[in-house]
Design an enzyme around this catalytic site. Structure first.
Site, short mmCIF file in Angstrom:
data_model
loop_
_atom_site.label_atom_id
_atom_site.label_comp_id
_atom_site.label_asym_id
_atom_site.label_seq_id
_atom_site.Cartn_x
_atom_site.Cartn_y
_atom_site.Cartn_z
N LYS A 22 -28.81 -8.97 -13.20
CA LYS A 22 -28.69 -10.43 -13.19
C LYS A 22 -27.90 -10.92 -14.40
O LYS A 22 -26.99 -11.73 -14.28
CB LYS A 22 -30.10 -11.03 -13.18
CG LYS A 22 -30.12 -12.51 -12.90
CD LYS A 22 -31.55 -13.04 -12.81
CE LYS A 22 -32.26 -12.48 -11.59
NZ LYS A 22 -33.58 -13.08 -11.35
N ARG A 92 -36.31 -15.47 -16.94
CA ARG A 92 -36.39 -14.56 -15.79
C ARG A 92 -36.16 -13.14 -16.23
O ARG A 92 -35.38 -12.87 -17.13
CB ARG A 92 -35.28 -14.87 -14.77
CG ARG A 92 -35.41 -16.18 -14.06
CD ARG A 92 -34.15 -16.37 -13.21
NE ARG A 92 -33.85 -17.76 -13.09
CZ ARG A 92 -34.08 -18.48 -11.98
NH1 ARG A 92 -34.58 -17.90 -10.92
NH2 ARG A 92 -33.79 -19.75 -11.94
N GLY A 101 -38.54 -10.06 -6.20
CA GLY A 101 -39.92 -10.55 -6.19
C GLY A 101 -40.88 -9.72 -7.02
O GLY A 101 -42.07 -9.95 -7.00
N MET A 103 -40.73 -9.20 -10.43
CA MET A 103 -40.98 -9.70 -11.77
C MET A 103 -41.20 -11.20 -11.72
O MET A 103 -40.80 -11.87 -10.80
CB MET A 103 -39.77 -9.39 -12.64
CG MET A 103 -39.50 -7.93 -12.74
SD MET A 103 -40.76 -7.11 -13.71
CE MET A 103 -39.75 -5.88 -14.44
N ARG A 336 -25.47 -11.55 -6.68
CA ARG A 336 -25.69 -10.10 -6.73
C ARG A 336 -25.23 -9.52 -5.39
O ARG A 336 -25.09 -10.26 -4.41
CB ARG A 336 -27.15 -9.76 -6.99
CG ARG A 336 -28.06 -10.35 -5.95
CD ARG A 336 -29.51 -10.09 -6.29
NE ARG A 336 -30.35 -10.88 -5.39
CZ ARG A 336 -31.62 -11.11 -5.58
NH1 ARG A 336 -32.22 -10.65 -6.64
NH2 ARG A 336 -32.31 -11.81 -4.72
N HIS A 452 -39.85 -13.34 1.18
CA HIS A 452 -40.20 -12.01 0.68
C HIS A 452 -40.27 -10.97 1.79
O HIS A 452 -39.67 -9.90 1.72
CB HIS A 452 -41.54 -12.09 -0.07
CG HIS A 452 -42.02 -10.77 -0.55
ND1 HIS A 452 -42.93 -10.01 0.16
CD2 HIS A 452 -41.69 -10.04 -1.64
CE1 HIS A 452 -43.14 -8.89 -0.49
NE2 HIS A 452 -42.41 -8.88 -1.59
N ARG A 614 -31.95 31.26 18.18
CA ARG A 614 -32.83 32.13 17.39
C ARG A 614 -33.86 32.80 18.29
O ARG A 614 -34.49 32.14 19.12
CB ARG A 614 -33.54 31.30 16.33
CG ARG A 614 -34.43 32.14 15.47
CD ARG A 614 -35.10 31.32 14.40
NE ARG A 614 -36.18 30.52 14.95
CZ ARG A 614 -36.87 29.65 14.22
NH1 ARG A 614 -36.58 29.44 12.97
NH2 ARG A 614 -37.86 28.97 14.78
N GLU A 749 -34.55 33.22 4.84
CA GLU A 749 -35.68 32.33 4.60
C GLU A 749 -36.81 33.01 3.85
O GLU A 749 -37.91 32.50 3.73
CB GLU A 749 -36.18 31.72 5.92
CG GLU A 749 -36.40 32.72 7.04
CD GLU A 749 -36.78 32.08 8.37
OE1 GLU A 749 -37.15 30.90 8.40
OE2 GLU A 749 -36.69 32.78 9.40
N SER A 768 -27.96 31.75 8.15
CA SER A 768 -28.43 30.38 8.23
C SER A 768 -29.67 30.28 7.35
O SER A 768 -30.66 30.98 7.58
CB SER A 768 -28.77 30.00 9.68
OG SER A 768 -29.25 28.69 9.72
N GLY A 770 -32.97 29.16 6.19
CA GLY A 770 -34.15 28.46 6.72
C GLY A 770 -34.93 27.93 5.55
O GLY A 770 -35.85 28.56 5.04
N ASN A 772 -37.06 25.67 5.23
CA ASN A 772 -38.49 25.36 5.39
C ASN A 772 -39.31 26.55 4.91
O ASN A 772 -40.18 26.43 4.04
CB ASN A 772 -38.86 25.09 6.85
CG ASN A 772 -38.09 23.93 7.43
OD1 ASN A 772 -37.63 23.06 6.69
ND2 ASN A 772 -37.94 23.89 8.74
N ASP A 773 -39.02 27.72 5.48
CA ASP A 773 -39.75 28.91 5.07
C ASP A 773 -39.36 29.32 3.66
O ASP A 773 -40.20 29.78 2.89
CB ASP A 773 -39.47 30.07 6.04
CG ASP A 773 -40.47 30.06 7.19
OD1 ASP A 773 -41.68 30.03 6.89
OD2 ASP A 773 -40.05 30.05 8.36
N CYS A 836 -30.51 25.30 8.17
CA CYS A 836 -31.10 24.67 9.35
C CYS A 836 -32.52 24.19 9.10
O CYS A 836 -33.22 23.77 10.02
CB CYS A 836 -31.05 25.62 10.55
SG CYS A 836 -31.99 27.13 10.29
N TYR A 856 -21.89 24.56 6.95
CA TYR A 856 -22.45 23.45 7.73
C TYR A 856 -23.92 23.22 7.37
O TYR A 856 -24.58 24.08 6.79
CB TYR A 856 -22.32 23.71 9.23
CG TYR A 856 -23.14 24.87 9.72
CD1 TYR A 856 -24.47 24.69 10.10
CD2 TYR A 856 -22.62 26.16 9.79
CE1 TYR A 856 -25.25 25.75 10.54
CE2 TYR A 856 -23.37 27.23 10.22
CZ TYR A 856 -24.70 27.02 10.59
OH TYR A 856 -25.46 28.06 11.00
C1 PEP Z 1 -36.86 27.25 8.43
O1 PEP Z 1 -37.74 28.03 8.08
O2 PEP Z 1 -36.23 26.54 7.64
C2 PEP Z 1 -36.55 27.09 9.84
C3 PEP Z 1 -35.57 26.33 10.23
O3 PEP Z 1 -37.38 27.72 10.71
P1 PEP Z 1 -38.79 27.16 11.17
O4 PEP Z 1 -38.94 25.78 10.62
O5 PEP Z 1 -38.76 27.21 12.64
O6 PEP Z 1 -39.70 28.16 10.56
MG MG Z 2 -38.40 29.56 9.44
#
Ligand code: PEP
Ligand code: MG
Length: 878
Positions: A22, A92, A101, A103, A336, A452, A614, A749, A768, A770, A772-773, A836, A856
């Site tokens: 501000k 202000r 909103g 402060m 702003r 608000h 897979r 993974e 690829s 993974g 998550n794992d 992935c 990718y």
């Molecule tokens: C992963 O592990 O990132 C994955 C894509 O496989 P999933 O989630 O199916 O275990």
């Molecule tokens: Mg996995």
């Protein structure tokens, strides 16, 4: 000596970190010659020093403030506390990032018994003077002295009633004097002190209070939600007051230079005649649309329109502007960058390129990928009838269904339980923010498009309807009424934030479509990005969606999802329960044509784009019934002693479930370990893929199948599985007499796979990641347990900056990804690499993937547009 204070004519917009958003903008506007009331800004450094010194201000700081005040007095020709010509100021907060909103603001500071009288004389408007004074007492007491506004409101209401008045404008100057005496009594009662009369005391108390508000609960929550660092501190802006409540030639308003909801290039806003400061944003009176100002004050309107255009050109972005008209003279109080919906962000960015204001890269960077979620949301299916119950202002687009709740705490509790709720309130305040977060949508009966609720909901991409005045909320009976219809707490309603309609019950919704501007922006993004964007899609329907949303291919098709289908599950169970190889083979033979059909559908949908398929990954027990439930069923059957056949069958099932039971299924018999223990399963899947390729290529379509082996930790696992897949290919090629290409790769993974990626690359055509794992195994967190049991607390206590299952942990998991890429490419320089896990659809993780040199990212189809944009931003930024 540190400098803590800057006059507006001493700063500019590049000083945002020091002066706050501000303050920097007020300075910038002053420097380009706009009519900004004089003032000065106390820097964020002063706030941080205040905290460092244990919440005290130094003598040096005080001196600097007083010196600037003196200059301000010279500029305005008025003096703080001088009854003959009093200077009144606003105080202000102004953080580096806008925190709407969050402060507290104080207006009319400098008012006391003497200056109020002075203002009365000077303006020849005692009514205005005493009204301003009482507003000041109320605001100051609330913000600085911690005396709840409720007590003042209550007194005022009782006073009005005693006089038989309907509204405030009926109060005379003498009335206000009486109210002021009452207000002072309230202050004395609650603080055991008189209301401070010395303006300089008022000023320093207010400055402290703004500093303190940096750490109030709602500011902390807002910062956490918006990932704003706590150490930035807030600036304080002291500005000479101008009054929009000096009569019918005065007013105050807020306007956006373009429509913040749709992006349309028209001035968009609202104002109130004879009103002060916060009246518009507070949503207490419903304001008038900005264009009617043209008729009421033609000259002011024209000047305002010109100023808006100038500001937009100057900042090269849509502006959110606060203005006040004092006795026919226009003042700009603030500008702003305007908050906007995703739809508006895209349209504005694209149109500004067409208007020559910005270039394409700037346009790409202007749209926050996270915001796109809003556009990819479902909306009401127009083929269904809408029985409109009420209509309010369409404050934030998107549709939602949920049960009615009236309380933010309850919305939060139910929302956290996974219930869909719609928060219905007269108006919202920053204290409701946790309820808004948890709700599907917000409805208010009062307030305008800049209230608000509207601003916050738009920022979060939640559907919102404001100012729905026919809706009468009855909190005592936990219900609202519209005409004769009563809607109870817990009843289901559907709202359309794009039209402002509220409907009873649930209405079917449909998938979103991308607007022309959106498509165009994504085309620009595609030209700017180097990182590929694929989709995780497990069936032909999702694959079509992925193709539609512009995916460059499928990065992950989880074949187990094809097994979960209710018609197939019994066959899958038969396969698992098989006592012999032959029996299992028989069940697999039955599954093969079904899988083949799925793959054909997917290849057709992708029209020649690559698809990574897979092989089976989850532990087999996931396809069998729950053990506890089975146990109950078996016990019941044993008790009834009838139906011996059923009992035997269930007992057999239970035995198998027990056999397959594991202490840590995520680390147990799954992934390629299954393929090694039961090669016939992977063999069947590989054959189904190859039959599907042979069949699909017959129609002239190109197929790029990439077969992926999950959960590899040692190169030998991959080596064996690779051989198995290649043998299947040879067999099908011989059988069908067709030649076809395919590749075989692996998921990375397991940390060991990343660390030995050079060896693994010998057997892999692609990697690829993974994540998550990989996150699960790197942290040693079981995802299913961590998220429910301790991750939330970890994030709240700042043990971790983010949920690592949502935002890639670049320091740890990311290091394994980078190691995997460089080791893999040491063996095969052209090795194709992707990701992935869930992180493939998250913007900061996408930027990381670009920097790590991946080819990718792959994410759910609905996130593909977001990822395309984020990938382009990563290229432009780097
Ligand atoms: C992963 O592990 O990132 C994955 C894509 O496989 P999933 O989630 O199916 O275990
Ligand atoms: Mg996995």
């Amino acid at each position: 000596m540190k400098r803590f204070v800057y006059l507006f004519n001493e700063g500019n917009s590049s000083m945002k970190e020091l002066l706050g958003g501000k303050g920097a903008n007020l300075a910038e506007m002053t420097s380009i010659g706009l009519p900004v009331p004089y003032g000065f800004t106390i820097s964020t450094e002063a706030c941080n020093d205040y905290y460092e010194a244990g919440k005290t201000i130094s003598a040096e700081f005080q001196e600097q403030v007083l010196a600037s005040l003196k200059k301000l007095e010279e500029q305005t020709g008025k003096r703080l506390g001088d009854p003959s010509n009093p200077l009144l100021v606003s105080v202000r907060s102004g953080a580096v990032f806008s925190m709407p909103g969050m402060m507290d603001t104080i207006l009319n500071l400098g008012m006391n018994d003497e200056t109020a009288e002075g203002v009365a004389k000077l303006t020849e408007n005692p009514r205005f003077a005493y009204d301003s004074y009482r507003r000041f007492i109320q605001m100051f007491s609330d913000v600085v002295l911690d005396v709840d506004t409720f007590f003042f409101e209550q007194l005022l209401e009782e006073f009005r009633e005693s006089k038989g008045y309907q509204s405030d404008p009926e109060l005379t100057a003498e009335d206000w004097k009486e109210v002021i005496a009452g207000y002072k009594g309230i202050v004395r009662k609650h603080t055991k002190k008189d209301f401070p009369q010395e303006p300089k005391d008022q000023l320093f108390l207010s400055i402290n209070s703004v500093f303190d508000s940096w750490n109030n609960q709602r500011a902390i929550v807002y910062r956490r939600l918006n990932k704003i660092p706590d150490h930035l501190g807030t600036a304080v802006n002291i500005q000479s007051m101008v009054f929009g409540n000096m009569g019918n030639d005065s007013g105050t308003g807020v306007a956006f230079t373009r429509n913040p909801s749709t992006g349309e290039n028209i001035l968009y806003g609202e104002y109130l005649i004879n009103a002060q400061g916060e009246d518009v944003v507070a949503g207490i009176r419903t304001p008038q649309p900005i264009h009617t100002l043209q008729a009421e004050m033609p000259e002011v309107y024209q000047q305002f329109v010109d100023t808006c255009e100038r500001l937009e050109q100057h900042y090269q972005d849509m502006q959110d502007i606060e203005f006040t008209v004092e006795r026919g003279k226009l003042f700009i109080l603030q500008t702003r960058t305007g908050k906007r919906t995703a739809q508006a962000a895209i349209r504005i960015a694209v149109e500004m390129v067409e208007e020559g204001i910005i270039d394409k890269n700037t346009a790409i960077l202007r749209v926050d990928p996270d915001q796109l979620n809003q556009l990819l949301h479902r909306r009401i299916d127009d083929s269904h009838q809408r029985n409109q119950l009420a209509k309010g202002l369409p404050a934030s687009p998107g549709a939602a269904t949920g049960q009615v709740v009236f309380d933010a705490d309850e919305a939060e509790a139910l929302g956290n339980d996974g219930k869909k709720v719609i928060l219905v309130r007269a108006e919202t305040t920053p204290d409701d923010i946790h309820g808004i977060v948890a709700a599907q949508a917000v409805v208010t009966s009062r307030g305008g498009m800049t209230s608000h609720a509207a601003v916050v909901a738009r920022g979060m991409g939640k559907p919102c309807i404001c100012g729905c005045e026919p809706l009468k909320i009855d909190l005592k009976n936990k219900q609202f009424t519209v005409g004769g219809t009563v809607v109870h707490h817990g009843d289901i309603i559907t709202i359309d934030g794009g039209t402002g309609e509220i409907m009873l019950g649930e209405i079917p919704m449909i998938d979103p479509q991308l607007s022309d501007e959106f498509q165009l922006l994504l085309e620009w993004a595609d030209s700017a990005r180097k990182l590929g964007v694929r989709a995780n899609a497990d069936n032909p329907v999702d694959a079509k969606k992925a193709f539609e949303f512009g995916a460059d291919g499928i990065g992950l098709c989880r074949t187990e999802h094809m097994f979960m289908d209710t018609s197939r599950l019994p066959i899958v169970q038969k396969m698992i329960l098989a006592e012999s190889y032959e029996e299992r083979k028989e069940a697999l033979e039955e599954l093969l044509p079904m899988q083949q059909g799925d793959f054909e559908g997917i290849f057709e949908a992708m029209q020649g784009l690559p698809a990574t398929i897979r092989l089976l990954d989850p532990p087999l027990h996931e396809f069998l019934p729950d053990k506890e439930e089975l146990l109950v069923e078996v016990t019941k059957l044993q008790l009834t002693e009838s139906n011996a056949a059923e009992l035997m069958e269930k007992e057999k099932l239970l035995k198998k479930v027990r056999q397959l039971e594991e202490f840590n299924p995520m680390l147990g018999l799954r992934g390629c370990r299954l393929g090694l223990m039961f090669p016939e399963i992977y063999e069947m899947q590989a054959k189904a893929i190859f039959y599907a390729i042979a069949k699909t290529t017959e129609t002239g379509l190109d197929v790029k199948a990439e077969i992926m082996i999950p959960l590899v930790g040692h190169v030998n696992e991959l080596k064996k599985m690779r051989q198995l897949v290649m043998d299947a290919a040879v067999q099908i090629q011989e059988e069908t007499g067709k030649e076809f290409d395919y590749t075989i790769g692996t998921m990375i993974e397991i940390p060991r796979a990343a660390l030995t990626a050079d060896q693994i690359a010998e057997e892999a055509d692609f990697f690829s990641f993974g994540t998550n794992d990989l996150t699960q195994t790197t942290f040693g967190y079981s995802r299913d347990d961590a998220e429910g049991k301790f991750l939330q607390a970890y994030i709240e206590n700042k043990v971790l900056p983010d949920n690592p299952f949502a935002v890639l942990d670049q320091d740890g998991v990311g290091k394994l990804v980078s190691t995997g890429v460089s080791l893999g490419r040491k063996t095969k320089p052209q090795l194709k690499t992707g990701i992935c896990g869930e992180h493939g659809g998250e913007k900061s993780s996408i930027e990381f993937c670009y920097q790590a040199g991946l080819d990718y990212v792959s994410c759910s189809p609905y996130r593909v547009p977001l990822a395309r944009l984020a990938a382009a931003q990563a290229s432009i930024r780097n």
